[in-house]
Write a protein that holds these residues in place. Structure first.
Motif, PDB file in Angstrom:
ATOM      1  N   GLN A   1      15.261   8.551   3.873  1.00 23.14           N
ATOM      2  CA  GLN A   1      15.714   7.196   3.586  1.00 23.14           C
ATOM      3  C   GLN A   1      15.210   6.180   4.608  1.00 23.14           C
ATOM      4  N   LEU A   2      14.704   6.668   5.724  1.00 25.25           N
ATOM      5  CA  LEU A   2      14.131   5.754   6.711  1.00 25.25           C
ATOM      6  C   LEU A   2      12.981   4.950   6.107  1.00 25.25           C
ATOM      7  N   LYS A   3      12.134   5.618   5.354  1.00 22.58           N
ATOM      8  CA  LYS A   3      10.987   4.949   4.737  1.00 22.58           C
ATOM      9  C   LYS A   3      11.454   3.864   3.766  1.00 22.58           C
ATOM     10  N   LYS A   4      12.496   4.181   2.974  1.00 22.26           N
ATOM     11  CA  LYS A   4      13.027   3.205   2.021  1.00 22.26           C
ATOM     12  C   LYS A   4      13.605   1.991   2.747  1.00 22.26           C
ATOM     13  N   MET A   5      14.319   2.255   3.857  1.00 19.05           N
ATOM     14  CA  MET A   5      14.916   1.157   4.609  1.00 19.05           C
ATOM     15  C   MET A   5      13.848   0.268   5.228  1.00 19.05           C
ATOM     16  N   LEU A   6      12.804   0.886   5.747  1.00 16.13           N
ATOM     17  CA  LEU A   6      11.708   0.109   6.334  1.00 16.13           C
ATOM     18  C   LEU A   6      10.983  -0.704   5.266  1.00 16.13           C
ATOM     19  N   PHE A   7      10.898  -0.147   4.058  1.00 20.15           N
ATOM     20  CA  PHE A   7      10.292  -0.869   2.937  1.00 20.15           C
ATOM     21  C   PHE A   7      11.123  -2.110   2.613  1.00 20.15           C
ATOM     22  N   ILE A   8      12.446  -1.952   2.595  1.00 21.94           N
ATOM     23  CA  ILE A   8      13.341  -3.088   2.340  1.00 21.94           C
ATOM     24  C   ILE A   8      13.168  -4.150   3.428  1.00 21.94           C
ATOM     25  N   ASN A   9      13.136  -3.694   4.684  1.00 22.29           N
ATOM     26  CA  ASN A   9      12.950  -4.628   5.799  1.00 22.29           C
ATOM     27  C   ASN A   9      11.644  -5.395   5.680  1.00 22.29           C
ATOM     28  N   ARG A  10      10.588  -4.685   5.279  1.00 20.27           N
ATOM     29  CA  ARG A  10       9.277  -5.328   5.154  1.00 20.27           C
ATOM     30  C   ARG A  10       9.315  -6.399   4.072  1.00 20.27           C
ATOM     31  N   LEU A  11       9.918  -6.077   2.930  1.00 21.66           N
ATOM     32  CA  LEU A  11      10.002  -7.054   1.843  1.00 21.66           C
ATOM     33  C   LEU A  11      10.866  -8.249   2.233  1.00 21.66           C
ATOM     34  N   LYS A  12      11.931  -7.997   2.988  1.00 20.26           N
ATOM     35  CA  LYS A  12      12.757  -9.112   3.467  1.00 20.26           C
ATOM     36  C   LYS A  12      11.956 -10.028   4.378  1.00 20.26           C
ATOM     37  N   SER A  13      11.104  -9.435   5.213  1.00 22.67           N
ATOM     38  CA  SER A  13      10.279 -10.253   6.113  1.00 22.67           C
ATOM     39  C   SER A  13       9.293 -11.114   5.331  1.00 22.67           C
ATOM     40  N   TYR A  14       8.982 -10.701   4.093  1.00 22.29           N
ATOM     41  CA  TYR A  14       8.099 -11.482   3.223  1.00 22.29           C
ATOM     42  C   TYR A  14       8.890 -12.468   2.369  1.00 22.29           C
ATOM     43  N   HIS A  15      10.167 -12.646   2.694  1.00 27.03           N
ATOM     44  CA  HIS A  15      11.042 -13.621   2.025  1.00 27.03           C
ATOM     45  C   HIS A  15      11.364 -13.255   0.584  1.00 27.03           C
ATOM     46  N   PHE A  16      11.358 -11.967   0.256  1.00 27.52           N
ATOM     47  CA  PHE A  16      11.892 -11.535  -1.026  1.00 27.52           C
ATOM     48  C   PHE A  16      13.411 -11.559  -0.931  1.00 27.52           C
ATOM     49  N   SER A  17      14.078 -11.982  -1.993  1.00 27.04           N
ATOM     50  CA  SER A  17      15.534 -11.962  -2.014  1.00 27.04           C
ATOM     51  C   SER A  17      16.017 -10.526  -2.219  1.00 27.04           C
ATOM     52  N   LEU A  18      17.287 -10.280  -1.914  1.00 26.82           N
ATOM     53  CA  LEU A  18      17.836  -8.940  -2.115  1.00 26.82           C
ATOM     54  C   LEU A  18      17.816  -8.564  -3.599  1.00 26.82           C
ATOM     55  N   ASP A  19      18.038  -9.546  -4.468  1.00 30.83           N
ATOM     56  CA  ASP A  19      17.980  -9.272  -5.910  1.00 30.83           C
ATOM     57  C   ASP A  19      16.567  -8.851  -6.319  1.00 30.83           C
ATOM     58  N   GLU A  20      15.563  -9.525  -5.771  1.00 35.61           N
ATOM     59  CA  GLU A  20      14.175  -9.168  -6.083  1.00 35.61           C
ATOM     60  C   GLU A  20      13.852  -7.767  -5.569  1.00 35.61           C
ATOM     61  N   ILE A  21      14.308  -7.465  -4.359  1.00 35.97           N
ATOM     62  CA  ILE A  21      14.040  -6.144  -3.772  1.00 35.97           C
ATOM     63  C   ILE A  21      14.739  -5.062  -4.588  1.00 35.97           C
ATOM     64  N   LYS A  22      15.979  -5.313  -4.971  1.00 39.07           N
ATOM     65  CA  LYS A  22      16.727  -4.331  -5.767  1.00 39.07           C
ATOM     66  C   LYS A  22      16.020  -4.048  -7.088  1.00 39.07           C
ATOM     67  N   ALA A  23      15.547  -5.105  -7.737  1.00 35.65           N
ATOM     68  CA  ALA A  23      14.829  -4.928  -9.007  1.00 35.65           C
ATOM     69  C   ALA A  23      13.565  -4.100  -8.818  1.00 35.65           C
ATOM     70  N   MET A  24      12.862  -4.321  -7.701  1.00 35.93           N
ATOM     71  CA  MET A  24      11.645  -3.562  -7.419  1.00 35.93           C
ATOM     72  C   MET A  24      11.958  -2.097  -7.159  1.00 35.93           C
ATOM     73  N   LEU A  25      13.044  -1.825  -6.448  1.00 29.48           N
ATOM     74  CA  LEU A  25      13.422  -0.441  -6.155  1.00 29.48           C
ATOM     75  C   LEU A  25      13.892   0.286  -7.409  1.00 29.48           C
TER      76      LEU A  25
END
Length: 274
Positions: free
Chosen positions: A45-69
């Motif tokens: 799950q570390l990889k998944k969390m880092l992926f979320i962090n990376r997308l957040k740094s690119y200004h994706f919203s949590l809703d956008e990230i959730k949809a992508m996951l």
């Protein structure tokens, strides 16, 4: 397995945030101890969390990230590249807009140092009275929220361009937006997107010609409110009244301008003498 504290420390995310992610279904712990409720995360799950962090740094919203996951299983690298490129374009546009705002602020400060009022620029917005010809348009009408305006223009004009290509229609000019709502409403505004075409097919109509107060906005779309204010002031002062919805003609399309200063937009107020 990693405790929530250790997982938090490695990924640089607070335990409060991790609990919130679990609450919204973005990132659930791999295991919750049935007796004490302690949360544990797996190494994978570390990889998944880092992926979320990376997308957040690119200004994706949590809703956008959730949809992508949620689409992760059928999310190819090619699709991810497409999403990232779209976000990159949005960030470039925001950066250009900020650069323009800083430049405008510096310009205002220089003027004020010379004793020129900050709002004096309104007097320099030229208004013309013109006679326009009818335009045959292919259009798409949509209620747009404030958030929709940021991305919606490309979406709906793209649909119109695709139809022109599919049906081999003859394009006669640049994009037009017609604003039908009587007042601004952040929850939704009646907006018509249009492209001038030669053929009469389903979805086309005539945009009437006639007398118009016209002004030209040179620069980013944030300047349009000043142009609208100047036009409305001119209409009132010269003894005219509005007879139809105002519309904009994009002489320079957004994709064809490398910086906001290159954008040229014509604004038309259909009028008649009182």
């Amino acid at each position: 397995m990693l405790s929530i504290g250790e997982f938090s420390k490695i990924c640089g995310v607070t335990t409060k945030t991790l609990r919130y992610y679990a609450e919204i279904g973005l990132m659930n712990p791999d295991e919750i101890h049935p007796e004490n409720g302690y949360r544990y995360y797996s190494i994978k799950q570390l990889k998944k969390m880092l992926f979320i962090n990376r997308l957040k740094s690119y200004h994706f919203s949590l809703d956008e990230i959730k949809a992508m996951l949620e689409r992760e299983e059928d999310q190819s690298e090619e699709k991810l590249v497409t999403v990232l490129l779209r976000k990159q374009r949005e960030m470039y546009e925001k950066r250009n807009a900020l650069d323009y705002t800083i430049k405008q602020l510096n310009h205002d400060l220089l003027k004020m140092e010379k004793g020129i009022p900050m709002m004096a620029y309104l007097d320099n917005i030229e208004v013309q009275l013109v006679e326009t010809q009818p335009i045959h348009i292919l259009s798409l009408r949509q209620v747009m929220t404030s958030d929709d305006y940021a991305t919606g223009y490309r979406k709906y004009f793209r649909k119109l361009y695709e139809r022109i290509a599919t049906e081999k229609l003859t394009l006669l000019g640049t994009p037009i937006t017609i604003y039908h709502s009587p007042e601004f409403n952040p929850a939704g505004n009646d907006t018509e997107f249009a492209l001038p075409v030669a053929e009469a097919v389903t979805g086309t109509r005539d945009l009437p010609g006639g007398l118009c107060a016209k002004s030209v906005c040179k620069g980013p779309y944030s300047e349009l409110t000043s142009v609208y204010a100047r036009l409305r002031e001119w209409v009132e002062k010269e003894g005219y009244e509005l007879v139809r919805s105002p519309y904009e003609v994009y002489v320079t399309e957004p994709d064809h301008a490398s910086v906001p200063e290159e954008l040229v937009t014509e604004v038309y107020f259909p009028v008649r003498k009182k």
